[in-house]
Design a protein around this motif. Structure first.
Motif, short mmCIF file in Angstrom:
data_model
loop_
_atom_site.label_atom_id
_atom_site.label_comp_id
_atom_site.label_asym_id
_atom_site.label_seq_id
_atom_site.Cartn_x
_atom_site.Cartn_y
_atom_site.Cartn_z
N ALA A 101 0.86 -1.18 0.00
CA ALA A 101 0.00 0.00 0.00
C ALA A 101 0.90 1.23 0.00
O ALA A 101 1.82 1.33 0.81
N PRO A 102 0.67 2.19 -0.91
CA PRO A 102 1.55 3.36 -0.98
C PRO A 102 1.39 4.28 0.22
O PRO A 102 0.35 4.29 0.88
N GLY A 103 2.44 5.03 0.50
CA GLY A 103 2.40 6.01 1.58
C GLY A 103 2.49 7.42 1.01
O GLY A 103 2.68 7.61 -0.19
N THR A 104 2.35 8.40 1.88
CA THR A 104 2.43 9.81 1.49
C THR A 104 3.40 10.52 2.42
O THR A 104 3.34 10.32 3.64
N ALA A 105 4.25 11.35 1.85
CA ALA A 105 5.21 12.10 2.66
C ALA A 105 4.59 13.39 3.18
O ALA A 105 3.75 14.00 2.52
N ALA A 106 5.00 13.81 4.37
CA ALA A 106 4.59 15.11 4.90
C ALA A 106 5.22 16.19 4.03
O ALA A 106 6.44 16.22 3.84
N ALA A 107 4.39 17.08 3.50
CA ALA A 107 4.86 18.08 2.52
C ALA A 107 5.99 18.94 3.06
O ALA A 107 6.90 19.31 2.31
N ASP A 108 5.96 19.27 4.35
CA ASP A 108 6.99 20.15 4.91
C ASP A 108 8.33 19.46 5.12
O ASP A 108 9.31 20.11 5.49
N GLN A 109 8.39 18.15 4.89
CA GLN A 109 9.63 17.40 5.08
C GLN A 109 10.28 16.98 3.77
O GLN A 109 11.41 16.50 3.76
N VAL A 110 9.56 17.14 2.67
CA VAL A 110 10.01 16.59 1.38
C VAL A 110 11.31 17.23 0.90
O VAL A 110 12.22 16.53 0.44
N ILE B 96 17.00 12.73 9.93
CA ILE B 96 16.41 11.40 10.00
C ILE B 96 14.90 11.46 9.79
O ILE B 96 14.33 10.68 9.02
N ALA B 97 14.24 12.39 10.48
CA ALA B 97 12.79 12.52 10.35
C ALA B 97 12.40 12.88 8.92
O ALA B 97 11.42 12.35 8.38
N ALA B 98 13.17 13.77 8.29
CA ALA B 98 12.85 14.20 6.93
C ALA B 98 13.04 13.07 5.93
O ALA B 98 12.21 12.86 5.03
N VAL B 99 14.12 12.33 6.06
CA VAL B 99 14.37 11.19 5.17
C VAL B 99 13.28 10.14 5.33
O VAL B 99 12.78 9.57 4.35
N ALA B 100 12.88 9.89 6.58
CA ALA B 100 11.83 8.89 6.83
C ALA B 100 10.52 9.30 6.16
O ALA B 100 9.84 8.45 5.55
N GLN B 101 10.19 10.56 6.23
CA GLN B 101 8.97 11.04 5.56
C GLN B 101 9.10 10.95 4.04
O GLN B 101 8.18 10.52 3.36
N TYR B 102 10.26 11.33 3.53
CA TYR B 102 10.48 11.28 2.08
C TYR B 102 10.36 9.86 1.56
O TYR B 102 9.69 9.59 0.54
N VAL B 103 10.95 8.92 2.27
CA VAL B 103 10.91 7.51 1.90
C VAL B 103 9.47 7.00 1.89
O VAL B 103 9.06 6.25 1.00
N GLN B 104 8.67 7.41 2.88
CA GLN B 104 7.29 6.97 2.96
C GLN B 104 6.50 7.33 1.70
O GLN B 104 5.61 6.60 1.28
N GLY B 105 6.86 8.44 1.08
CA GLY B 105 6.15 8.87 -0.14
C GLY B 105 6.77 8.40 -1.43
O GLY B 105 6.21 8.63 -2.51
#
Length: 201
Positions: free
Chosen positions: A103-112, A190-199
């Motif tokens: 199932a695809p994920g979405t990144a938090a826009a402010d972290q991309v 780390i938090a930003a990369v994790a969000q980017y990866v999720q998307g």
């Protein structure tokens, strides 16, 4: 040089094909009953702290199960689950979960923006290597090298694993590769990369 690259590509493809052929996905589906509570019926966990297994490389899934069973990777939930598994059980489970659609994920826009920068180029000022070097531009990893697919993975899980590698709580990375990379990463990176990866898709 080109012939060498072609030869290596063929050998890696053969190795991956062999690894996938070792397991029986139907048998794995039956054996996965105990996995469902945490990882979901199709390998898409509902709790973001537990990893999605759907679409993960079978070679990586098996390595993690072997590491949990052998005590190389420790987890209060997973270690007892892996202990009774035979290698055939692991092959079957890996075949089943790898055959499922993530199932695809979405990144938090402010972290991309920061996440993309670190993922694609690293941080030269602090000598942090890019994630893309091992996990590929779309996060699909490298099954031959047992580098996992990280695209679409839960951000909370990715963030926890990166912090665990940084602290040494997780140490089953080959040649300390992950520990060396994250040792110089900030919590923000780390938090930003994790969000980017999720998307990533």
């Amino acid at each position: 040089m080109n012939k060498w690259l072609v030869s290596v590509s063929i050998l890696l493809a053969m190795a991956v094909g062999t690894a996938q052929a070792a397991g029986d996905a139907e048998a794995g589906k039956t054996k996965s009953a105990v996995c469902l509570a945490c990882h979901g019926a199709d390998g898409n966990s509902a709790n973001a702290i537990w990893p999605k297994l759907a679409g993960q490389h079978p070679s990586y899934i098996k390595k993690q199960l072997l590491d949990f069973k052998g005590g190389v990777r420790k987890n209060d939930l997973m270690s007892p689950m892996a202990t009774p598994l035979s290698e055939q059980d692991m092959d079957d489970l890996a075949a089943y979960f790898s055959s499922q659609e993530q199932a695809p994920g979405t990144a938090a826009a402010d972290q991309v923006e920061l996440g993309a920068k670190i993922y694609r180029a690293g941080n030269a000022a602090t000598n942090v290597a890019s994630c893309m070097a091992c996990h590929g531009p779309t996060g699909m990893g490298n099954p031959g090298a047992k580098f996992p697919r990280i695209s679409g993975q839960h951000a909370a899980y990715v963030e926890k694993m990166l912090k665990d590698f940084r602290s040494g709580d997780r140490s089953n990375d080959n040649a300390k590769m992950m520990r060396d990379v994250v040792a110089r990463m900030t919590d923000q990176e780390i938090a930003a990369v994790a969000q980017y990866v999720q998307g990533l898709r």
